[in-house]
Design a protein around this motif. Structure first.
Motif, short mmCIF file in Angstrom:
data_model
loop_
_atom_site.label_atom_id
_atom_site.label_comp_id
_atom_site.label_asym_id
_atom_site.label_seq_id
_atom_site.Cartn_x
_atom_site.Cartn_y
_atom_site.Cartn_z
N SER A 34 21.73 6.57 0.69
CA SER A 34 21.38 5.41 -0.12
C SER A 34 20.98 4.22 0.74
O SER A 34 20.29 3.32 0.28
N SER A 35 21.43 4.19 2.01
CA SER A 35 21.01 3.11 2.89
C SER A 35 19.52 3.25 3.24
O SER A 35 18.81 2.25 3.34
N THR A 36 19.06 4.50 3.38
CA THR A 36 17.63 4.69 3.65
C THR A 36 16.82 4.34 2.41
O THR A 36 15.71 3.81 2.51
N ASP A 37 17.37 4.62 1.22
CA ASP A 37 16.69 4.21 -0.01
C ASP A 37 16.67 2.69 -0.13
O ASP A 37 15.68 2.11 -0.58
N ALA A 38 17.76 2.03 0.27
CA ALA A 38 17.79 0.57 0.24
C ALA A 38 16.70 -0.01 1.13
O ALA A 38 16.03 -0.99 0.77
N GLU A 39 16.51 0.60 2.29
CA GLU A 39 15.46 0.14 3.20
C GLU A 39 14.07 0.43 2.62
O GLU A 39 13.15 -0.36 2.78
N ALA A 40 13.94 1.56 1.93
CA ALA A 40 12.66 1.89 1.30
C ALA A 40 12.33 0.90 0.19
O ALA A 40 11.17 0.51 0.02
N VAL A 41 13.35 0.50 -0.58
CA VAL A 41 13.14 -0.49 -1.64
C VAL A 41 12.61 -1.79 -1.04
O VAL A 41 11.61 -2.36 -1.50
N ALA A 42 13.32 -2.28 -0.02
CA ALA A 42 12.91 -3.54 0.61
C ALA A 42 11.50 -3.44 1.18
O ALA A 42 10.69 -4.36 1.01
N HIS A 43 11.21 -2.34 1.84
CA HIS A 43 9.87 -2.17 2.44
C HIS A 43 8.79 -2.10 1.37
O HIS A 43 7.69 -2.63 1.55
N GLN A 44 9.09 -1.46 0.25
CA GLN A 44 8.11 -1.35 -0.82
C GLN A 44 7.70 -2.72 -1.34
O GLN A 44 6.52 -2.98 -1.60
N PHE A 45 8.67 -3.62 -1.50
CA PHE A 45 8.36 -4.96 -2.00
C PHE A 45 7.78 -5.85 -0.91
O PHE A 45 6.88 -6.65 -1.18
N LEU A 46 8.29 -5.72 0.31
CA LEU A 46 7.86 -6.60 1.39
C LEU A 46 6.49 -6.23 1.95
O LEU A 46 5.68 -7.11 2.26
N SER A 47 6.23 -4.95 2.05
CA SER A 47 4.98 -4.50 2.68
C SER A 47 4.44 -3.28 1.96
O SER A 47 4.45 -2.16 2.49
N PRO A 48 3.95 -3.47 0.73
CA PRO A 48 3.46 -2.32 -0.06
C PRO A 48 2.28 -1.63 0.60
O PRO A 48 1.36 -2.29 1.10
N ALA A 49 2.34 -0.30 0.61
CA ALA A 49 1.31 0.48 1.31
C ALA A 49 -0.06 0.38 0.66
O ALA A 49 -1.08 0.53 1.32
N ASP A 50 -0.10 0.14 -0.66
CA ASP A 50 -1.39 0.16 -1.34
C ASP A 50 -1.96 -1.24 -1.55
O ASP A 50 -2.83 -1.45 -2.39
N GLY A 51 -1.48 -2.21 -0.78
CA GLY A 51 -2.09 -3.53 -0.81
C GLY A 51 -1.64 -4.44 -1.93
O GLY A 51 -2.34 -5.41 -2.24
N GLY A 52 -0.52 -4.17 -2.56
CA GLY A 52 -0.01 -5.05 -3.60
C GLY A 52 0.47 -6.37 -3.02
O GLY A 52 0.45 -6.59 -1.81
N ARG A 53 0.92 -7.24 -3.89
CA ARG A 53 1.41 -8.54 -3.47
C ARG A 53 2.70 -8.39 -2.66
O ARG A 53 3.64 -7.74 -3.09
N ARG A 54 2.75 -9.00 -1.49
CA ARG A 54 3.94 -8.97 -0.65
C ARG A 54 5.01 -9.90 -1.22
O ARG A 54 4.71 -11.05 -1.54
N LEU A 55 6.23 -9.40 -1.32
CA LEU A 55 7.32 -10.17 -1.90
C LEU A 55 8.50 -10.18 -0.94
O LEU A 55 8.75 -9.17 -0.25
N PRO A 56 9.24 -11.28 -0.85
CA PRO A 56 10.34 -11.37 0.11
C PRO A 56 11.47 -10.40 -0.22
O PRO A 56 12.04 -10.44 -1.32
N ALA A 57 11.79 -9.53 0.70
CA ALA A 57 12.82 -8.51 0.48
C ALA A 57 13.45 -8.13 1.82
O ALA A 57 12.78 -8.13 2.86
N ARG A 58 14.72 -7.79 1.77
CA ARG A 58 15.44 -7.44 2.99
C ARG A 58 16.54 -6.44 2.66
O ARG A 58 17.26 -6.61 1.68
#
Length: 223
Positions: free
Chosen positions: A82-106
């Motif tokens: 679940s820690s790797t999923d937590a990091e995936a969640v943060a990365h998805q919002f902070l740096s979306p692969a498909d060019g979506g809006r970047r949102l602050p996440a950690r």
């Protein structure tokens, strides 16, 4: 014998002259059957989750979008897988692969120095709660993941996030465990329980859910 055959000789044992399949053919057939069963099961889990929680997923995304629009940040946490999923969640919002809006996440698990200091000097139960208490505001979002729903440090983090006034979003499996009790007590605003007792299917369904949340947040902010 060379290459893969040398590493795994038992897979290349020949069948008997009567036509019994060799070990490799038997293993490949079992892998194919297992894969089909897993596909059927994860589709069932996703379907049941959508039917039971689809509306709440949309409501959660709208509230998350309001928090982001007000300057809020997302903080995610979990243990083990679940820690790797937590990091995936943060990365998805902070740096979306498909060019979506970047949102602050950690992801709190990325700060190994703080996590290990708290675990060593205080208690592993507070490794997520203490960073939230130190850094978070009422406009922020707490996202916690636990397949069992019983991780004490995740529960402590939700208690602290609720005290601060953060939006709290939980992901669990089985019947929700102690996280379901925390949701009933009002400490978790949105709890999404994956209807499965397989850790693998739970985590796959959780991945689907937080990707859908991200997409819906992006749509809400665009509007």
């Amino acid at each position: 014998m060379s290459g893969v055959e040398e590493l795994y000789p038992f897979l290349y044992e020949r069948g008997d002259p009567g036509g019994t399949p060799g070990r490799l053919a038997t293993v490949l057939a079992e892998v194919a059957r297992s894969t089909r069963d897993k596909i059927v099961e994860i589709e069932r889990v996703r379907g049941e989750l959508l039917a039971a929680q689809g509306e709440r997923i949309g409501m959660c995304a709208e509230e998350m979008a309001r928090r982001f629009a007000a300057g809020g940040r997302l903080f995610s946490f979990g243990n083990g897988g679940s820690s790797t999923d937590a990091e995936a969640v943060a990365h998805q919002f902070l740096s979306p692969a498909d060019g979506g809006r970047r949102l602050p996440a950690r992801a709190l698990t990325q700060d190994v120095a703080t996590l290990t200091a708290l675990a060593n000097d205080v208690s592993f139960d507070v490794v997520f709660a203490r960073p939230l208490a130190a850094a978070c505001r009422p406009t922020d979002i707490a996202v916690g993941l636990s397949t069992s729903g019983g991780s004490r440090n995740v529960l402590r983090a939700f208690t602290e996030a609720h005290r601060i006034g953060m939006l709290t979003v939980g992901f669990a499996g089985y019947s929700g465990g102690a996280m379901a009790e925390a949701a009933d007590a009002g400490e978790i605003d949105y709890l999404f329980v994956m209807p499965s007792d397989s850790v693998h299917r739970i985590q796959e369904a959780q991945t689907t859910t937080y990707h859908v949340l991200w997409e819906l947040v992006q749509l809400a902010l665009a509007q």
